[in-house]
Design a protein around this motif. Structure first.
Motif, mmCIF file in Angstrom:
data_model
loop_
_atom_site.group_PDB
_atom_site.id
_atom_site.type_symbol
_atom_site.label_atom_id
_atom_site.label_comp_id
_atom_site.label_asym_id
_atom_site.label_seq_id
_atom_site.Cartn_x
_atom_site.Cartn_y
_atom_site.Cartn_z
ATOM 1 N N LEU A 75 59.850 12.116 4.261
ATOM 2 C CA LEU A 75 59.010 11.251 4.715
ATOM 3 C C LEU A 75 59.243 10.890 6.149
ATOM 4 N N TYR A 76 60.671 11.113 6.371
ATOM 5 C CA TYR A 76 61.107 10.564 7.789
ATOM 6 C C TYR A 76 60.990 11.814 8.992
ATOM 7 N N ALA A 77 60.316 12.750 8.538
ATOM 8 C CA ALA A 77 60.048 13.709 9.555
ATOM 9 C C ALA A 77 59.218 13.276 10.785
ATOM 10 N N ALA A 78 59.318 13.788 11.895
ATOM 11 C CA ALA A 78 58.825 13.203 13.249
ATOM 12 C C ALA A 78 57.307 13.669 13.188
ATOM 13 N N PRO A 79 56.330 12.751 13.731
ATOM 14 C CA PRO A 79 54.999 12.911 13.535
ATOM 15 C C PRO A 79 54.652 14.285 13.982
ATOM 16 N N GLU A 80 55.135 14.766 15.060
ATOM 17 C CA GLU A 80 54.763 16.232 15.550
ATOM 18 C C GLU A 80 55.095 17.149 14.562
ATOM 19 N N ALA A 81 56.035 16.813 13.739
ATOM 20 C CA ALA A 81 56.488 18.125 12.701
ATOM 21 C C ALA A 81 55.310 17.895 11.461
ATOM 22 N N LEU A 82 55.044 16.620 11.149
ATOM 23 C CA LEU A 82 54.115 16.474 10.043
ATOM 24 C C LEU A 82 52.512 17.028 10.500
ATOM 25 N N ALA A 83 52.380 16.808 11.827
ATOM 26 C CA ALA A 83 50.963 17.293 12.382
ATOM 27 C C ALA A 83 50.746 18.767 12.033
ATOM 28 N N ALA A 84 51.987 19.639 12.144
ATOM 29 C CA ALA A 84 52.117 20.895 12.313
ATOM 30 C C ALA A 84 52.395 21.811 10.896
ATOM 31 N N LEU A 85 52.371 20.815 9.756
ATOM 32 C CA LEU A 85 52.375 21.332 8.438
ATOM 33 C C LEU A 85 51.198 22.120 8.171
ATOM 34 N N PRO A 86 51.134 23.061 7.115
ATOM 35 C CA PRO A 86 49.733 23.587 6.933
ATOM 36 C C PRO A 86 49.224 22.493 5.593
ATOM 37 N N PRO A 87 47.859 22.671 5.452
ATOM 38 C CA PRO A 87 47.338 21.791 4.517
ATOM 39 C C PRO A 87 48.137 21.332 3.219
ATOM 40 N N LEU A 88 48.046 20.178 2.973
ATOM 41 C CA LEU A 88 48.836 19.342 1.944
ATOM 42 C C LEU A 88 48.129 18.947 0.782
ATOM 43 N N TYR A 89 48.096 19.171 -0.302
ATOM 44 C CA TYR A 89 47.469 18.751 -1.662
ATOM 45 C C TYR A 89 48.186 17.818 -2.661
ATOM 46 N N VAL A 90 48.068 16.524 -2.691
ATOM 47 C CA VAL A 90 49.043 15.842 -3.305
ATOM 48 C C VAL A 90 48.478 15.136 -4.544
ATOM 49 N N GLN A 91 49.167 15.139 -5.714
ATOM 50 C CA GLN A 91 48.573 14.552 -6.955
ATOM 51 C C GLN A 91 49.661 13.689 -7.228
ATOM 52 N N ALA A 92 49.315 12.184 -7.562
ATOM 53 C CA ALA A 92 50.291 11.392 -7.933
ATOM 54 C C ALA A 92 49.560 10.412 -9.064
#
Length: 306
Positions: free
Chosen positions: A226-243
């Motif tokens: 959760l505390y990753a830098a914005p630029e790191a989060l932006a570069a992630l592949p597509p995320l699919y989350v269920q909760a």
């Protein structure tokens, strides 16, 4: 909400959430209680489970009977949950068997080292090494979907961040089931959902986190993505989350997706009503689990079909 979910939720609450939250985590007792879970999971016709013989890939494969481990075919790389201190690939067979069959692709479930014997970053090192071993088999990054539930979901995200830092090609996407992304335990739903969650006390989350963290700061992004830098989060592949809307870890999913989207990343959150934490694990019994895994499998197929 199905009758099966009402029965499951009642049983989970009676078994797991009686009385006040424990002051100490019973590591050995929890492991014993879960030791047989998943052992008798039904293997679908035409599929098999086999233990990996590759020392770089400790864990087990779920494959079609005629599957080829070295073919560059879409593959699920699965990281089981269990607070980083319990559960195994065996305990999660009901989920991984169903997900592999619905997606029509093999799944490798990693038997990573557990805390407190092996605190951070042992599990992360194992996951990064295993990903590299999958690439060494000839599976291309664009044909891999990394997946995980709860602690395994957080570990999947941390693995993506570690791969970024090493300038390694990232997988095609990430499937995250109720991921634990904030080991600092700051989510509002730890309190607001405490009485609704049938499995966990919100107050216990930070105590479990210390088993894995050891002396590591709880906001370290490779432990708490959760505390990753914005630029790191932006570069992630597509995320699919269920909760689930009832779980204490809901904010771990909600805030992750909000931050990833705000940074310009591709992330989607699907909140299911009234189900327990990682309800997908109860696939053989629960209709909500069957539907959720069908949706997850469709995502895996989509991101690896390009």
């Amino acid at each position: 909400m199905s009758l099966q979910n009402l029965l499951l939720s009642y049983g989970l609450r009676k078994r797991l959430k009686r009385g006040a939250p424990p002051e100490h985590i019973d590591v050995a007792g929890t492991r014993r209680a879960m030791a047989q879970f998943g052992q008798n999971a039904r293997v679908p016709a035409g599929w098999r489970i086999e233990r990996s013989e590759d020392p770089a890939l400790p864990g087990e494969w779920t494959r079609r009977e005629n599957g080829n481990a070295t073919a560059d075919a879409p593959t699920i790389f699965y990281l089981h949950g269990g607070g980083y201190y319990f559960c195994t690939p065996q305990t999660h067979r009901p989920l991984t068997l169903a997900l592999a069959r619905k997606a029509g692709m093999p799944a490798f479930s990693l038997d990573y080292r557990l805390a407190p014997e092996h605190p951070f970053p042992a599990a992360l090192d194992d996951a990064v090494d295993a990903y590299a071993a999958l690439l060494a088999l000839g599976i291309s990054p664009g044909h891999i979907v990394i997946a995980g539930d709860s602690a395994g979901g957080g570990l999947a995200l941390a693995t993506l961040l570690a791969l970024q830092a090493r300038h390694m090609a990232l997988p095609a996407g990430a499937l995250l089931f109720s991921p634990w992304t904030d080991l600092a335990a700051t989510g509002e739903t730890l309190r607001s959902n405490d009485r609704h969650d049938v499995m966990f006390h919100g107050d216990s989350i930070s105590r479990v986190a210390r088993l894995y963290l050891g002396d590591t700061v709880a906001t370290e992004p490779l432990a708490s993505p959760l505390y990753a830098a914005p630029e790191a989060l932006a570069a992630l592949p597509p995320l699919y989350v269920q909760a689930s809307d009832k779980e204490v870890l809901l904010d771990d999913s909600r805030r992750l997706v909000e931050r990833a989207k705000a940074a310009g990343g591709d992330a989607e959150l699907h909140i299911w009503r009234g189900v327990p934490h990682v309800w997908q694990l109860y696939h053989p019994f629960l209709p909500e689990a069957r539907r959720a895994l069908a949706d997850a499998a469709a995502f895996a197929t989509r991101v690896t079909s390009g």
